[in-house]
Scaffold this active site. Structure first.
Site, mmCIF file in Angstrom:
data_model
loop_
_atom_site.group_PDB
_atom_site.id
_atom_site.type_symbol
_atom_site.label_atom_id
_atom_site.label_comp_id
_atom_site.label_asym_id
_atom_site.label_seq_id
_atom_site.Cartn_x
_atom_site.Cartn_y
_atom_site.Cartn_z
ATOM 1 N N CYS A 33 46.888 43.455 -105.812
ATOM 2 C CA CYS A 33 47.745 42.293 -106.067
ATOM 3 C C CYS A 33 47.138 41.054 -105.441
ATOM 4 O O CYS A 33 46.785 41.040 -104.262
ATOM 5 C CB CYS A 33 49.130 42.557 -105.486
ATOM 6 S SG CYS A 33 50.256 41.165 -105.631
ATOM 7 N N PHE A 34 47.003 39.993 -106.222
ATOM 8 C CA PHE A 34 46.276 38.823 -105.714
ATOM 9 C C PHE A 34 47.070 37.975 -104.732
ATOM 10 O O PHE A 34 46.519 37.099 -104.084
ATOM 11 C CB PHE A 34 45.732 37.936 -106.843
ATOM 12 C CG PHE A 34 46.633 37.691 -108.024
ATOM 13 C CD1 PHE A 34 48.003 37.576 -107.910
ATOM 14 C CD2 PHE A 34 46.074 37.563 -109.295
ATOM 15 C CE1 PHE A 34 48.807 37.339 -109.008
ATOM 16 C CE2 PHE A 34 46.869 37.331 -110.406
ATOM 17 C CZ PHE A 34 48.248 37.220 -110.252
#
Length: 421
Positions: A33-34
């Site tokens: 997840c960025f």
């Protein structure tokens, strides 16, 4: 599809107020997840900007929903197109930090051995990845991978699965995903790594990596461990809501390391923070994943681990023990009666009296120990008594008690624990 902009093609010139400044390089990294990846990298010295995006997929996309839709098609065998990975594009000043330092941070701050999975997220869009913009970057990525693999192997961890290749088909993510954890401080956070430090040279020694908890300092029979991470808002909330007021009989320890004590075993990898794991005989027997301020859910989980079936029926189903069958009817020693789940003090023994009802009775609770709730079950109108800390059902309160309060707190003895002074 958006083409790769010039910033992702290597060294460019930053222009501020019409004047050129130091050269800026960029590299694109996938760490799951960025949101958390963006925050971690933005905190490094020498970082000019970090942007969330999608990269190195085959299909045409415009937003996050396109990425999720393609992942579903892949799972159903409807397409063979490579999906885009969630990535961050890191722009940095080589005069202030090196590509190697950035890659070291990359390796240490996620788990690169999990394939199409990172933290609590599963799918090819969450793969570990390094997408380069030059031959020199590609060589450095491969070299640091091999160095870190040696360290992982020495720690008995698996093979690195990180995808390393030139950057292509980069798309900037929607504005909602940019600086997400600044906008939402309590947003989801990954665990932040394997706990294995990247090998440093003598000229650049490694920072002392936190070690797993020492088994000798823990309770082998039964021990709770809260696995946390540094940039996790919900970890801080768990500490404030529960950990910092801990009085339960079962001991608990917190650790920033995503590994159990040496010789102890987890049933499966940790996926998110905070995760609270109950160990018995050094083995995981249950876990609570992803505290989000829901104290009642946490105490209910813990109660299911600690209480007998009869206690659970009283605590969570508003049950009632048969009169004269519970505990502590004849307990007269100085001390305090506490919640069997949270350990919070409820009544002192000097407020206990003999009511003849068959249940332990008190004329006054400790300040803030209980909450009162209307109860119309079974065709009656009563006032229910619950523990303020864990929310478990304790009994009822009636208006026929002794002075000075005139109250009779009629409590199920099986959901009390007595601690003598």
């Amino acid at each position: 599809m958006n083409t790769i902009n010039q910033l992702s093609l290597g060294v460019v010139m930053m222009v501020v107020s019409g004047m050129a400044t130091a050269s800026v390089d960029s590299i694109t990294l996938g760490m799951g997840c960025f949101w958390g990846a963006e925050k971690r990298m933005a905190a490094l010295p020498g970082i000019v900007d970090v942007e969330s995006g999608y990269a190195n997929g085959d299909a045409e996309i415009t937003n996050y929903h396109d990425v999720l839709a393609l992942e579903q098609q892949l799972k159903r065998g409807k397409t063979t197109a490579r999906n885009h990975a969630e990535v961050i594009q890191v722009r940095f000043n080589p005069a202030q930090t090196s590509l190697r330092n950035i890659l070291i941070t990359f390796w240490e701050n996620h788990n690169p051995t999990q394939g199409d999975q990172q933290g609590n997220d599963r799918g090819s869009n969450y793969r570990s990845a390094i997408y380069t913009s030059s031959a020199a970057q590609l060589a450095e990525a491969l070299a640091t991978r091999d160095e870190y693999q040696a360290a992982l192997t020495a720690a008995s961890l698996g093979k690195i699965t990180t995808e390393i290749e030139p950057l292509r088909h980069y798309n900037r993510a929607e504005e909602d995903h940019q600086d997400y954890l600044q906008k939402h401080p309590n947003g989801y956070c990954g665990l932040g790594g394997t706990g294995v430090a990247f090998p440093r040279t003598a000229a650049a020694p490694a920072a002392v990596a936190p070690a797993p908890l020492a088994a000798a300092e823990l309770h082998f029979d039964r021990q709770l461990i809260a696995f946390e991470s540094a940039d996790c808002g919900f970890c801080r909330q768990f500490d404030a809501d529960i950990l910092n007021q801990w009085t339960a009989a079962t001991p608990i320890r917190a650790t920033p390391v995503a590994q159990p004590p040496i010789g102890w075993t987890l049933a499966q990898p940790l996926f998110a923070t905070p995760t609270i794991v109950l160990f018995e005989q050094g083995k995981e027997v249950s876990r609570f994943t992803g505290y989000q301020g829901d104290q009642a859910r946490f105490w209910h989980w813990l109660g299911l681990q600690l209480l007998t079936p009869e206690q659970q029926k009283i605590a969570f189903e508003q049950g009632t023990e048969r009169p004269f069958t519970g505990s502590y009817l004849d307990e007269k020693r100085p001390g305090v009666f506490v919640d069997p789940v949270s350990g919070a003090a409820l009544f002192r023994s000097n407020a206990k009296f003999e009511s003849g009802s068959g249940w332990p009775s008190f004329f006054d609770p400790l300040p803030g120990a209980i909450t009162l709730h209307e109860d119309t079950a079974h065709g009656m109108h009563r006032v229910e008594v619950r523990s303020a800390s864990s929310g478990i059902h304790l009994g009822h309160v009636f208006e026929d008690g002794p002075l000075p309060s005139g109250k009779r707190y009629c409590i199920n003895g099986k959901v009390l624990r007595f601690v003598p002074d």
